[in-house]
Design an enzyme around this catalytic site. Structure first.
Site, PDB file in Angstrom:
ATOM      1  N   GLY A 257      20.393  -5.604  29.745  1.00 44.67           N
ATOM      2  CA  GLY A 257      20.736  -4.923  30.988  1.00 44.67           C
ATOM      3  C   GLY A 257      20.387  -5.727  32.240  1.00 44.67           C
ATOM      4  CB  ILE A 258      19.073  -4.589  35.524  1.00 43.47           C
ATOM      5  CG1 ILE A 258      20.238  -3.628  35.831  1.00 43.47           C
ATOM      6  CG2 ILE A 258      18.553  -5.227  36.798  1.00 43.47           C
ATOM      7  CD1 ILE A 258      19.868  -2.414  36.674  1.00 43.47           C
ATOM      8  CB  ALA A 327       9.942  -2.819  32.081  1.00 43.28           C
ATOM      9  CB  ALA A 336      12.319  24.922  33.796  1.00 41.55           C
ATOM     10  CG  ASN A 385      20.353  12.293  39.822  1.00 41.09           C
ATOM     11  OD1 ASN A 385      21.218  13.103  40.143  1.00 41.09           O
ATOM     12  ND2 ASN A 385      20.612  11.200  39.115  1.00 41.09           N
ATOM     13  CE1 TYR A 391      14.515   5.670  36.193  1.00 41.06           C
ATOM     14  CE2 TYR A 391      15.957   6.628  37.860  1.00 41.06           C
ATOM     15  CZ  TYR A 391      15.555   5.544  37.100  1.00 41.06           C
ATOM     16  OH  TYR A 391      16.191   4.325  37.245  1.00 41.06           O
ATOM     17  CE  LYS A 395      12.968   3.290  38.283  1.00 43.10           C
ATOM     18  NZ  LYS A 395      12.646   1.880  37.992  1.00 43.10           N
TER      19      LYS A 395
HETATM   20  P1  NAD Z   1      17.675  -0.769  30.180  1.00 44.76           P
HETATM   21  O1  NAD Z   1      17.192   0.445  29.479  1.00 44.76           O
HETATM   22  O2  NAD Z   1      18.943  -1.392  29.719  1.00 44.76           O
HETATM   23  O3  NAD Z   1      16.542  -1.892  30.206  1.00 44.76           O
HETATM   24  C1  NAD Z   1      15.190  -1.603  30.463  1.00 44.76           C
HETATM   25  C2  NAD Z   1      14.344  -2.581  29.689  1.00 44.76           C
HETATM   26  O4  NAD Z   1      12.971  -2.285  29.939  1.00 44.76           O
HETATM   27  C3  NAD Z   1      14.571  -2.478  28.173  1.00 44.76           C
HETATM   28  O5  NAD Z   1      14.798  -3.742  27.619  1.00 44.76           O
HETATM   29  C4  NAD Z   1      13.280  -1.855  27.676  1.00 44.76           C
HETATM   30  O6  NAD Z   1      12.941  -2.240  26.358  1.00 44.76           O
HETATM   31  C5  NAD Z   1      12.284  -2.374  28.710  1.00 44.76           C
HETATM   32  N1  NAD Z   1      11.085  -1.541  28.718  1.00 44.76           N
HETATM   33  C6  NAD Z   1      11.009  -0.193  28.791  1.00 44.76           C
HETATM   34  N2  NAD Z   1       9.746   0.217  28.686  1.00 44.76           N
HETATM   35  C7  NAD Z   1       8.989  -0.886  28.546  1.00 44.76           C
HETATM   36  C8  NAD Z   1       7.606  -1.097  28.364  1.00 44.76           C
HETATM   37  N3  NAD Z   1       6.735  -0.071  28.312  1.00 44.76           N
HETATM   38  N4  NAD Z   1       7.151  -2.366  28.241  1.00 44.76           N
HETATM   39  C9  NAD Z   1       8.009  -3.409  28.292  1.00 44.76           C
HETATM   40  N5  NAD Z   1       9.344  -3.261  28.450  1.00 44.76           N
HETATM   41  C10 NAD Z   1       9.826  -2.014  28.566  1.00 44.76           C
HETATM   42  O7  NAD Z   1      17.779  -0.361  31.714  1.00 44.76           O
HETATM   43  P2  NAD Z   1      18.533  -1.066  32.934  1.00 44.76           P
HETATM   44  O8  NAD Z   1      19.706  -0.232  33.273  1.00 44.76           O
HETATM   45  O9  NAD Z   1      18.716  -2.514  32.704  1.00 44.76           O
HETATM   46  O10 NAD Z   1      17.445  -0.806  34.078  1.00 44.76           O
HETATM   47  C11 NAD Z   1      16.529  -1.776  34.519  1.00 44.76           C
HETATM   48  C12 NAD Z   1      15.771  -1.196  35.695  1.00 44.76           C
HETATM   49  O11 NAD Z   1      16.696  -0.799  36.707  1.00 44.76           O
HETATM   50  C13 NAD Z   1      14.963   0.058  35.339  1.00 44.76           C
HETATM   51  O12 NAD Z   1      13.749   0.047  36.049  1.00 44.76           O
HETATM   52  C14 NAD Z   1      15.854   1.179  35.824  1.00 44.76           C
HETATM   53  O13 NAD Z   1      15.120   2.327  36.121  1.00 44.76           O
HETATM   54  C15 NAD Z   1      16.459   0.550  37.062  1.00 44.76           C
HETATM   55  N6  NAD Z   1      17.731   1.153  37.495  1.00 44.76           N
HETATM   56  C16 NAD Z   1      18.864   1.061  36.748  1.00 44.76           C
HETATM   57  C17 NAD Z   1      20.037   1.625  37.228  1.00 44.76           C
HETATM   58  C18 NAD Z   1      21.339   1.542  36.473  1.00 44.76           C
HETATM   59  O14 NAD Z   1      22.353   2.010  36.970  1.00 44.76           O
HETATM   60  N7  NAD Z   1      21.380   0.945  35.291  1.00 44.76           N
HETATM   61  C19 NAD Z   1      20.058   2.298  38.451  1.00 44.76           C
HETATM   62  C20 NAD Z   1      18.876   2.374  39.178  1.00 44.76           C
HETATM   63  C21 NAD Z   1      17.722   1.782  38.697  1.00 44.76           C
END
Ligand code: NAD
Length: 485
Positions: A257-258, A327, A336, A385, A391, A395
């Site tokens: 992902g990101i 992460a 609730a 949301n 969450y 955030k």
């Molecule tokens: P994703 O679930 O694809 O990736 C998150 C990664 O974090 C995963 O590889 C997971 O294994 C790792 N992770 C989770 N808990 C962990 C831990 N305790 N220790 C180590 N690694 C851990 O999510 P994403 O969409 O790539 O999101 C990345 C970030 O962007 C997150 O913080 C998410 O909240 C934020 N975000 C995403 C979006 C979106 O539209 N995708 C929007 C707003 C914010």
């Protein structure tokens, strides 16, 4: 349609096994005809950064209000960036200033007739001291609004209202926010509009921000207010092609992902990566770390000993230059219906863990002077949301952490900033039910979701050694989502 751009978009989207089929359809030759015929919205394929591109791919039209205070520093910055500019008729003094700096420049348009189309507009509003001068702004944007090319860039630079010498000046400077946010909604055609508040004395810090905002790196960043201040440590002189050369960069959640996109962009910019993810993600983690020439660290960041282990690892590495807290997890339920474990795990991973890691790294002296900490928040933390109290709390807390830690870390020459992504095409958003997903994807000024690399580009800008003037900022990467302020 730009076939190359579309294919790049598809490749990037396919990397995450997500796809915006409507965007692809509307940009196919049959789909384009059908959407025109039916009057359906047609999101443009966004331009994205290519390493061989100039800082601005086209001409910039410059305007200014009152007695603009930034013309000299802007000329110097444009010369360093190789930006070609033209002056609006209300700014004839630009021509001689540009000339002094060896820039080729001309007057845009003849009398009240518009000139050729431009890739960017920049308005220096720093000299505006009273709202009665606002007609200068009106005239510039009225003249130029139809002359910006698709995927163009608009930047307004003002002074931070809170540090203005008079209430009248603070008022007109604050008013710029309403203008830029409305322009972001009006100009359409994937044109971004952003406001930069540049503190007095911070003019030399503008370059990294202008390089970001004027280029396709900021393709999904619009309607943002960015504050550039006087740095606590000087921005280093850098190679703009490899701004992170030799820098040791920790990226958490890097296996997909990101996080994976952040690792890719950082590696492209020359970083030596430490890619971290949970042990269950070891395969993906090893793959990305090996491919990018970095090392893999399989660890659960919420484990009680994680902060100490990370500090030890950083010290053994001679200190880290950049830490990206990416992460994150979601465990959605209305409050609730939410069990305490869901609340606690989200707050712990997304917020409390980051606080503990930051404190441990700083206390151990494991962050180098001039280090950058970049956190990932979310527009959910700004707008709230349904089903995401845990969450959104976490955030919003990330934003609180960034804003409260910024002055503390500045004393050590370290900066801390956050990005707040909107709808980004990842596995996280692919799991959202179809109708809600489509609404999230389209309800923004770009009419589409962003890609992980759009978030990564914003993080790379904040992490750059040239971004010492950016501290305590929260920048949304959301295509001007209609959710939140
Ligand atoms: P994703 O679930 O694809 O990736 C998150 C990664 O974090 C995963 O590889 C997971 O294994 C790792 N992770 C989770 N808990 C962990 C831990 N305790 N220790 C180590 N690694 C851990 O999510 P994403 O969409 O790539 O999101 C990345 C970030 O962007 C997150 O913080 C998410 O909240 C934020 N975000 C995403 C979006 C979106 O539209 N995708 C929007 C707003 C914010």
């Amino acid at each position: 349609m730009d076939a190359q751009a579309l294919s790049r978009t598809n490749q990037a989207v396919n990397r995450t096994d997500m796809s915006d089929s409507y965007l692809n359809f509307a940009n196919s030759s049959f789909g384009a005809k059908l959407t025109d015929l039916m009057g359906l919205p047609k999101p443009l394929v966004l331009e994205r950064f290519q390493p061989d591109q100039p800082a601005l791919n086209g001409t910039l039209l410059l305007g200014g209000g009152g007695t603009p205070e930034l013309l000299q520093p802007l000329a110097k910055t444009f010369a360093a960036m190789g930006v070609q500019s033209e002056a609006h008729r209300a700014l004839p003094q630009w021509l001689s200033i540009a000339n002094q700096h060896g820039l080729v420049s001309g007057r845009w348009g003849v009398e009240d007739q518009p000139g050729a189309k431009v890739k960017a507009l920049l308005f220096d509003a720093t000299g505006m001291t009273d709202s009665s001068q606002s007609e200068e702004l009106y005239q510039f944007f009225h003249d130029a609004a139809r002359s910006v090319l698709a995927c163009g860039r608009v930047v307004v630079i003002g002074r931070p209202p809170e540090s203005c010498s008079s209430p009248r000046k603070a008022t007109v400077q604050r008013a710029l926010e309403g203008l830029t946010r409305s322009l972001g909604k009006e100009l359409k055609r994937a044109i971004t509009v952003n406001l930069v508040y540049c503190a007095e004395g911070a003019e030399a810090q503008l370059e990294s921000t202008l390089r970001f905002l004027l280029s396709p790196r900021s393709t999904y960043v619009s309607a943002q207010v960015i504050r550039v201040g006087k740095p606590s440590s000087e921005s280093a002189t850098i190679d703009w092609a490899l701004p992170l050369a030799g820098k040791k960069v920790l990226v958490t959640g890097a296996s997909r992902g990101i996080g994976a996109a952040i690792a890719e962009v950082m590696a492209r910019d020359g970083a030596q990566l430490i890619c971290l993810d949970v042990p269950q993600a070891q395969d993906g983690l090893d793959e990305i770390a090996t491919r990018l020439g970095g090392c893999a660290l399989a660890m659960d960041i919420s484990a009680p000993d994680a902060p100490a282990l990370l500090s030890e690892a950083a010290l053994a590495d001679g200190g880290w230059d950049v830490v990206v807290h990416n992460a994150g997890i979601t465990r959605d339920k209305t409050i609730a219906n939410m069990k305490d474990a869901l609340w606690n795990s989200v707050v712990n991973v997304n917020l409390s863990t980051q606080e503990r890691i930051n404190d441990a790294l700083v206390e151990a002296g494991a962050l180098k002077a001039g280090a950058r900490v970049v956190c990932v928040s979310s527009i959910s933390g700004i707008a709230g949301n349904l089903g995401q109290t845990n969450y959104a709390f976490s955030k919003a807390g990330v934003i609180g952490m960034v804003q409260s830690m910024a002055p503390v870390l500045a004393e050590r020459g370290i900066t801390i900033n956050a990005v707040a992504p909107g709808f980004i095409e990842t596995q996280m958003t692919a799991a959202i039910p179809f109708t809600i997903r489509e609404a999230g994807r389209r309800m923004n000024s770009m009419g589409q979701g962003g890609l992980p690399e759009d978030v990564a580009e914003a993080i790379a800008w904040l992490a750059s050694p040239a971004s010492a003037g950016l501290n305590g900022n929260v920048v949304r990467v959301c295509g001007q989502s209609l959710l939140g302020a």
